[in-house]
Motif scaffolding. Sequence first.
Motif, PDB file in Angstrom:
ATOM      1  N   UNK A  21     -11.284  32.954  -8.285  1.00  0.00           N
ATOM      2  CA  UNK A  21     -10.008  33.965  -7.718  1.00  0.00           C
ATOM      3  C   UNK A  21      -9.293  32.063  -6.840  1.00  0.00           C
ATOM      4  N   UNK A  22     -10.106  31.695  -5.787  1.00  0.00           N
ATOM      5  CA  UNK A  22      -9.440  30.776  -5.220  1.00  0.00           C
ATOM      6  C   UNK A  22      -9.281  29.472  -5.863  1.00  0.00           C
ATOM      7  N   UNK A  23      -9.407  29.001  -7.105  1.00  0.00           N
ATOM      8  CA  UNK A  23      -8.989  27.998  -8.515  1.00  0.00           C
ATOM      9  C   UNK A  23      -7.513  28.016  -8.448  1.00  0.00           C
ATOM     10  N   UNK A  34       0.384  34.895  -7.591  1.00  0.00           N
ATOM     11  CA  UNK A  34      -0.137  34.667  -9.302  1.00  0.00           C
ATOM     12  C   UNK A  34      -0.196  35.885  -9.871  1.00  0.00           C
ATOM     13  N   UNK A  35      -0.167  35.732 -11.136  1.00  0.00           N
ATOM     14  CA  UNK A  35      -0.350  36.997 -11.754  1.00  0.00           C
ATOM     15  C   UNK A  35      -1.936  36.755 -12.473  1.00  0.00           C
ATOM     16  N   UNK A  36      -2.689  37.426 -12.689  1.00  0.00           N
ATOM     17  CA  UNK A  36      -4.096  37.071 -13.208  1.00  0.00           C
ATOM     18  C   UNK A  36      -4.164  37.019 -14.571  1.00  0.00           C
ATOM     19  N   UNK A  37      -4.737  35.997 -15.295  1.00  0.00           N
ATOM     20  CA  UNK A  37      -4.719  35.688 -17.086  1.00  0.00           C
ATOM     21  C   UNK A  37      -6.485  36.776 -17.411  1.00  0.00           C
ATOM     22  N   UNK A  39      -7.816  35.101 -18.957  1.00  0.00           N
ATOM     23  CA  UNK A  39      -9.016  33.920 -19.477  1.00  0.00           C
ATOM     24  C   UNK A  39      -9.426  34.139 -17.976  1.00  0.00           C
ATOM     25  N   UNK A  40      -8.314  34.293 -16.930  1.00  0.00           N
ATOM     26  CA  UNK A  40      -9.160  33.961 -15.298  1.00  0.00           C
ATOM     27  C   UNK A  40      -9.970  36.115 -15.378  1.00  0.00           C
ATOM     28  N   UNK A  41      -9.368  36.529 -15.564  1.00  0.00           N
ATOM     29  CA  UNK A  41     -10.502  37.869 -15.525  1.00  0.00           C
ATOM     30  C   UNK A  41     -11.861  37.701 -15.608  1.00  0.00           C
ATOM     31  N   UNK A  42     -11.649  36.847 -17.219  1.00  0.00           N
ATOM     32  CA  UNK A  42     -12.938  37.028 -18.089  1.00  0.00           C
ATOM     33  C   UNK A  42     -13.863  35.692 -17.160  1.00  0.00           C
ATOM     34  N   UNK A  43     -13.511  34.785 -16.280  1.00  0.00           N
ATOM     35  CA  UNK A  43     -14.270  34.202 -15.172  1.00  0.00           C
ATOM     36  C   UNK A  43     -14.743  34.902 -14.630  1.00  0.00           C
ATOM     37  N   UNK A  59     -15.672  47.078 -14.754  1.00  0.00           N
ATOM     38  CA  UNK A  59     -14.647  47.533 -14.617  1.00  0.00           C
ATOM     39  C   UNK A  59     -13.579  46.585 -14.952  1.00  0.00           C
ATOM     40  N   UNK A  60     -14.142  44.932 -14.530  1.00  0.00           N
ATOM     41  CA  UNK A  60     -13.297  44.333 -15.376  1.00  0.00           C
ATOM     42  C   UNK A  60     -12.872  44.112 -17.062  1.00  0.00           C
ATOM     43  N   UNK A  61     -14.406  43.938 -16.854  1.00  0.00           N
ATOM     44  CA  UNK A  61     -14.568  43.452 -18.625  1.00  0.00           C
ATOM     45  C   UNK A  61     -13.574  44.712 -19.324  1.00  0.00           C
TER      46      UNK A  61
END
Length: 143
Positions: A21-23, A34-37, A39-43, A59-61
């Motif tokens: 997230x810090x990235x 920032x709206x998480x994309x 790809x960011x959720x996947x990371x 949950x995230x996947x």
Amino acid sequence: MIDNFNDYQPNGDVAADRWVSALHLFDNGAGVPHEETTVERWERARALFEARDYNGAAKLLAVVVEEAPEQTGPRLLLARAYYHSAQLRRAEEQLRIVIDRDPVEHYAHLMLGRTLERQARHEEAAPWLRMAAAFSGELLADG
């Protein structure tokens, strides 16, 4: 973005998804949310999985799979997260979807066999394990 930015693991290390997230903290400039994309959720989900937070990863996947249902990688990782968090019926469901879409995905066959075995459904598991062994070129010992 995330609600556990300051979380730490029991050993004192920083939570795995905190670094991911810090990235992206200042992608839109300081002070701009920032709206998480996807790809960011996947990371972040992969980081959670690597940190053995299988429930958090699942949950995230589940969101990632909903957003990109055609992608095999997130669905397989979701099945693995379900498997490791003892959500075996959910793992089975995801694995059957992968196999329906890609009948030669040998790892999905192997995982489905192991998932069925873990549910004491050994007779159902056997053909999936044989198929996985055939796809990978290994011989399965009869037993």
